[in-house]
Write an enzyme that holds these catalytic residues in place. Sequence first.
Site, mmCIF file in Angstrom:
data_model
loop_
_atom_site.group_PDB
_atom_site.id
_atom_site.type_symbol
_atom_site.label_atom_id
_atom_site.label_comp_id
_atom_site.label_asym_id
_atom_site.label_seq_id
_atom_site.Cartn_x
_atom_site.Cartn_y
_atom_site.Cartn_z
ATOM 1 C CB THR A 13 -4.525 18.025 13.841
ATOM 2 O OG1 THR A 13 -4.648 18.549 12.778
ATOM 3 C CG2 THR A 13 -5.188 18.697 15.783
ATOM 4 N N GLY A 14 -4.154 14.675 13.033
ATOM 5 C CA GLY A 14 -3.998 13.751 12.109
ATOM 6 C C GLY A 14 -2.720 13.682 11.813
ATOM 7 C CB SER A 15 -0.543 13.338 14.177
ATOM 8 O OG SER A 15 -1.957 13.139 15.111
ATOM 9 N N GLY A 20 2.873 13.905 9.942
ATOM 10 C CA GLY A 20 1.779 14.152 11.241
ATOM 11 C C GLY A 20 2.445 13.235 12.455
ATOM 12 C CB SER A 145 0.771 22.645 0.564
ATOM 13 O OG SER A 145 0.698 22.498 -0.774
ATOM 14 C CE1 TYR A 158 -4.426 20.048 0.561
ATOM 15 C CE2 TYR A 158 -2.951 20.463 -1.605
ATOM 16 C CZ TYR A 158 -2.815 20.303 -0.339
ATOM 17 O OH TYR A 158 -2.070 19.507 0.305
HETATM 18 N N1 LIG Z 1 2.130 14.256 1.350
HETATM 19 C C1 LIG Z 1 2.141 15.912 0.359
HETATM 20 O O1 LIG Z 1 3.655 15.752 -0.231
HETATM 21 C C2 LIG Z 1 2.097 17.036 1.355
HETATM 22 C C3 LIG Z 1 2.441 18.308 0.602
HETATM 23 C C4 LIG Z 1 2.276 19.147 1.365
HETATM 24 C C5 LIG Z 1 1.184 19.931 1.857
HETATM 25 N N2 LIG Z 1 0.432 18.629 3.037
HETATM 26 C C6 LIG Z 1 -0.322 18.716 3.945
HETATM 27 O O2 LIG Z 1 0.226 17.638 5.430
HETATM 28 C C7 LIG Z 1 -0.816 17.186 5.881
HETATM 29 C C8 LIG Z 1 -0.692 15.390 5.962
HETATM 30 O O3 LIG Z 1 -0.686 14.950 5.073
HETATM 31 P P1 LIG Z 1 0.212 13.358 4.392
HETATM 32 O O4 LIG Z 1 0.597 13.460 3.289
HETATM 33 O O5 LIG Z 1 0.440 13.139 5.482
HETATM 34 O O6 LIG Z 1 -1.178 12.500 4.532
HETATM 35 P P2 LIG Z 1 -1.915 11.103 5.285
HETATM 36 O O7 LIG Z 1 -0.741 10.272 4.692
HETATM 37 O O8 LIG Z 1 -3.400 10.923 4.739
HETATM 38 O O9 LIG Z 1 -2.014 11.345 6.503
HETATM 39 C C9 LIG Z 1 -3.639 11.939 6.725
HETATM 40 C C10 LIG Z 1 -3.371 11.654 8.585
HETATM 41 O O10 LIG Z 1 -4.159 12.374 9.151
HETATM 42 C C11 LIG Z 1 -5.369 11.577 9.816
HETATM 43 N N3 LIG Z 1 -6.760 12.609 8.928
HETATM 44 C C12 LIG Z 1 -7.655 12.744 7.699
HETATM 45 N N4 LIG Z 1 -8.566 12.868 7.592
HETATM 46 C C13 LIG Z 1 -8.932 13.419 8.782
HETATM 47 C C14 LIG Z 1 -10.115 13.859 9.611
HETATM 48 N N5 LIG Z 1 -10.954 14.167 8.545
HETATM 49 N N6 LIG Z 1 -9.985 14.073 10.750
HETATM 50 C C15 LIG Z 1 -9.299 13.418 11.858
HETATM 51 N N7 LIG Z 1 -8.045 13.281 11.100
HETATM 52 C C16 LIG Z 1 -7.676 12.995 9.586
HETATM 53 C C17 LIG Z 1 -5.417 10.291 8.837
HETATM 54 O O11 LIG Z 1 -5.954 9.404 9.551
HETATM 55 P P3 LIG Z 1 -7.748 8.461 9.476
HETATM 56 O O12 LIG Z 1 -7.452 8.902 7.901
HETATM 57 O O13 LIG Z 1 -7.337 7.158 10.347
HETATM 58 O O14 LIG Z 1 -8.024 10.185 9.728
HETATM 59 C C18 LIG Z 1 -4.244 10.776 8.767
HETATM 60 O O15 LIG Z 1 -3.224 10.282 10.125
HETATM 61 C C19 LIG Z 1 -1.490 17.236 5.020
HETATM 62 O O16 LIG Z 1 -2.864 18.654 5.827
HETATM 63 C C20 LIG Z 1 -1.589 17.859 3.760
HETATM 64 O O17 LIG Z 1 -2.515 18.726 3.077
HETATM 65 C C21 LIG Z 1 1.517 17.265 2.479
#
Ligand SMILES: NC(=O)c1ccc[n+]([C@@H]2O[C@H](COP(=O)([O-])OP(=O)(O)OC[C@H]3O[C@@H](n4cnc5c(N)ncnc54)[C@H](OP(=O)(O)O)[C@@H]3O)[C@@H](O)[C@H]2O)c1
Length: 267
Positions: A13-15, A20, A145, A158
């Site tokens: 999901t979210g990919s 993702g 996280s 969060y």
């Molecule tokens: N980056 C970090 O440092 C970090 C650290 C710890 C944990 N995380 C966790 O890792 C996960 C991914 O983070 P990321 O940094 O890769 O985020 P990202 O770059 O914002 O990517 C998020 C992805 O999820 C989709 N998404 C967001 N909201 C959504 C919704 N309501 N329904 C369906 N899809 C949705 C987005 O596409 P659309 O916007 O088109 O929907 C995108 O494909 C999250 O759970 C985050 O909390 C990230």
Amino acid sequence: MELGLGDKIVLVTGSSKGIGKAIAAGFAAEGSKVAITARGAEELQQAAREISKSTGADVIGVAVDMSKAAEITHMVEEVVKRFGTVHVLVNNAGGVGTFAPFQDLSDDDWLEILNLNLLSAVRATRAVLPFMQRQKWGRIINISSESGTQPDAFMPHYNASKAAMNNLTKSLSKAYAADGILVNTVSPAFIMTPLVANMLQKMAKEQGTSAEEVAAQFLEKNRPHIELKRPGESEEVASAVVYLASEQASFITGANLRVDGGSVASV
Ligand SMILES: NC(=O)c1ccc[n+]([C@@H]2O[C@H](COP(=O)([O-])OP(=O)(O)OC[C@H]3O[C@@H](n4cnc5c(N)ncnc54)[C@H](OP(=O)(O)O)[C@@H]3O)[C@@H](O)[C@H]2O)c1
């Protein structure tokens, strides 16, 4: 090392970007059939084509808003219609919601983030479990996280949503081990994705400096225990997830695998 993922059907999901997308690409490289999801349909279909082209795998994009229960049910129906079942579910969709300290967060801010980060995983898990139970094989990997274990003072909504996810992983690992379903958490820290890049840009604008400068300051002041002294890459998270889903991780369940450059201080 043979990972045994070539005949598996994987839902991430979210990919369409970030962690993702890297996870989806990691499974596709192993020959799995992969379903990716996001709200933005155009970027999603582009990502599906890109991953499929670079790996030769069968990749589909299912547009869904993970904050809406009915759409999550529909997402799983679509994946099953196309691929027949789900072997691996990666609950990765999530966000930071309102970017604020505790006293500026309303009930609605809390409910929004719990709905997106926690309930989306609950609902997707509920929808795939019958298939995993029937085939006596399943892997569920929750992307949490470092903040779920080691919260800082900012964005408690969060942090709490991720702590709840860690706890959920443990419950599910106990409840479904007998069905051959392994449930684990992966906890990243400071991974350079579009989510983080946007946050850095916003902070840089507010402070009248560059995103690189903000990233360096963030590492020094807010994440001094990232011992590797750099942000991580999405692919570094993806490797951990693919491993946990593989046959090589067949005795691991209820674990929280940190991909955080040493950030969480506890042993
Ligand atoms: N980056 C970090 O440092 C970090 C650290 C710890 C944990 N995380 C966790 O890792 C996960 C991914 O983070 P990321 O940094 O890769 O985020 P990202 O770059 O914002 O990517 C998020 C992805 O999820 C989709 N998404 C967001 N909201 C959504 C919704 N309501 N329904 C369906 N899809 C949705 C987005 O596409 P659309 O916007 O088109 O929907 C995108 O494909 C999250 O759970 C985050 O909390 C990230």
